[in-house]
Write an enzyme that holds these catalytic residues in place. Structure first.
Site, mmCIF file in Angstrom:
data_model
loop_
_atom_site.group_PDB
_atom_site.id
_atom_site.type_symbol
_atom_site.label_atom_id
_atom_site.label_comp_id
_atom_site.label_asym_id
_atom_site.label_seq_id
_atom_site.Cartn_x
_atom_site.Cartn_y
_atom_site.Cartn_z
ATOM 1 N N HIS A 199 0.693 -1.314 0.088
ATOM 2 C CA HIS A 199 -0.146 0.003 0.026
ATOM 3 C C HIS A 199 0.894 1.078 -0.011
ATOM 4 O O HIS A 199 1.563 1.454 0.817
ATOM 5 C CB HIS A 199 -1.074 -0.030 1.261
ATOM 6 C CG HIS A 199 -1.774 0.905 1.097
ATOM 7 N ND1 HIS A 199 -1.960 2.031 2.228
ATOM 8 C CD2 HIS A 199 -3.082 1.585 0.448
ATOM 9 C CE1 HIS A 199 -3.082 2.594 2.307
ATOM 10 N NE2 HIS A 199 -3.481 2.568 1.145
ATOM 11 N N GLU A 245 0.123 -0.611 -4.777
ATOM 12 C CA GLU A 245 -0.883 0.302 -4.887
ATOM 13 C C GLU A 245 -0.321 1.785 -4.873
ATOM 14 O O GLU A 245 0.415 1.675 -3.902
ATOM 15 C CB GLU A 245 -2.104 0.077 -3.954
ATOM 16 C CG GLU A 245 -3.148 0.819 -3.959
ATOM 17 C CD GLU A 245 -3.108 2.252 -3.226
ATOM 18 O OE1 GLU A 245 -3.705 3.113 -3.244
ATOM 19 O OE2 GLU A 245 -2.038 2.454 -2.318
ATOM 20 N N ASP A 280 -1.233 6.200 -5.355
ATOM 21 C CA ASP A 280 -2.181 7.320 -5.937
ATOM 22 C C ASP A 280 -1.503 8.424 -6.900
ATOM 23 O O ASP A 280 -0.544 8.631 -6.757
ATOM 24 C CB ASP A 280 -2.789 8.024 -4.610
ATOM 25 C CG ASP A 280 -2.812 6.885 -3.630
ATOM 26 O OD1 ASP A 280 -3.975 6.478 -3.480
ATOM 27 O OD2 ASP A 280 -2.013 6.882 -2.763
ATOM 28 N N HIS A 323 -0.553 10.732 -2.259
ATOM 29 C CA HIS A 323 -1.792 10.538 -1.808
ATOM 30 C C HIS A 323 -2.785 11.632 -1.549
ATOM 31 O O HIS A 323 -3.835 11.687 -1.938
ATOM 32 C CB HIS A 323 -1.826 9.591 -0.470
ATOM 33 C CG HIS A 323 -3.222 9.074 0.134
ATOM 34 N ND1 HIS A 323 -4.013 10.177 0.908
ATOM 35 C CD2 HIS A 323 -3.813 8.390 -0.060
ATOM 36 C CE1 HIS A 323 -4.943 9.505 1.211
ATOM 37 N NE2 HIS A 323 -5.166 8.423 0.474
ATOM 38 N N GLU A 374 -4.489 4.500 -8.333
ATOM 39 C CA GLU A 374 -5.975 5.134 -7.542
ATOM 40 C C GLU A 374 -5.801 6.433 -8.110
ATOM 41 O O GLU A 374 -4.962 7.336 -7.830
ATOM 42 C CB GLU A 374 -5.912 4.868 -6.275
ATOM 43 C CG GLU A 374 -7.074 5.619 -5.796
ATOM 44 C CD GLU A 374 -7.427 5.664 -4.389
ATOM 45 O OE1 GLU A 374 -8.278 6.594 -3.657
ATOM 46 O OE2 GLU A 374 -6.816 4.849 -3.670
#
Length: 208
Positions: A6, A33, A35, A48, A108
Site C-alpha cells: 500500500h 498500490e 495514488d 496520496h 488509484e
C-alpha cells in the site's frame, strides 16, 4: 489471497516515493498500490493527499503547482532523515520501476475531491507507453472516472470501484457501471452484499 504493498513499502519507507517503490520491487508480494494527481502543467504525479503538507516540507495543493515547483520540496525527510532528498515521483518513473517485475499495479485516481480534467487519459497514455495495459487496474472513489475508463477510453484495461461504506446490491451496481472489480474497506468485506458479489464471480480486493 494476494498481497499488495500500500503506497509502496510504506511501513519502512516514506509512502509513494521512489525509495518505497524500489523496495517494493524486491518484495515477494503480488502487487503495489499508489495514488495519482494532476499538476498545474498536466503532469501525473504519485502522491496520496491533495495537498503536499503532510508528506513534504512544502505547503499547498498539487493542482496549483507545476512539476518543477513541486520538486523544490523534500518528500522523504518527514519520515526519517535517511530519506532526505526524495522528490515527488511521476507516474512514468514509478511504472519504470516495475516494468520488468511480476507485480500487478493498482493505480488509484484521486479525482474524488477535485475534478482533474484529462487525468484518465494522461494515466492511460503512460501505461500504454510502458506496455503495461494488461498489468494494471485503475481504481477510484470517483465512479464516473471508473465508468469512463471502460465505456469511452480503454475497455481492455481493468477498472475498479472503491468504497468506504458498502451499498446494497453491489454486484448489480458493479454490472451496471460497469466495473471489473470491487475495492472495499476491510470492515465491509464480510458484509452480505460483498459475499454475494464474490459468489457471483466479482473480483474483490480489500484495502487497509
Amino acid at each position: 489471497m494476494k498481497i499488495y504493498a500500500h503506497r509502496g513499502y510504506s511501513a519502512k519507507y516514506p509512502e509513494n516515493t521512489l525509495a518505497a517503490f524500489r523496495a517494493t520491487a524486491e518484495l515477494p508480494v503480488d502487487g503495489v498500490e499508489f495514488d495519482v494527481h494532476l499538476t498545474a502543467d498536466q503532469q501525473v504525479v504519485v502522491i496520496h493527499d491533495e495537498k503536499i503538507d503532510r508528506t513534504s516540507n512544502g505547503t499547498g495543493y498539487v493542482k496549483d503547482m507545476t512539476l518543477e515547483e513541486l520538486r523544490k520540496f523534500d518528500y522523504g525527510a518527514w519520515f526519517t532523515d535517511e530519506f532526505s532528498g526524495e522528490v515527488i515521483p511521476t507516474l512514468a518513473e514509478v511504472l519504470e520501476v516495475f516494468k520488468e517485475t511480476h507485480h500487478h499495479i493498482n493505480i488509484e485516481l484521486k479525482s474524488d475531491i477535485f475534478v482533474y480534467v484529462g487525468l484518465e487519459e494522461a494515466v492511460l497514455r503512460e501505461v500504454e507507453a510502458q506496455g503495461m495495459s494488461d498489468r494494471v487496474v485503475i481504481s477510484s472513489f470517483d465512479h464516473e472516472a471508473v465508468r469512463r475508463i471502460y465505456q469511452e477510453l480503454a475497455p481492455n484495461v481493468e477498472n475498479a470501484t472503491l468504497f468506504v461504506n458498502m451499498i446494497l446490491d453491489v454486484a448489480d451496481y458493479q454490472k451496471r457501471l460497469p466495473a471489473k472489480a470491487l475495492h472495499v474497506c476491510l470492515p465491509t468485506a464480510v458484509r452480505k452484499p460483498v459475499i454475494e458479489a464474490i459468489s457471483k464471480g466479482s473480483i474483490v480486493r480489500v484495502w487497509t
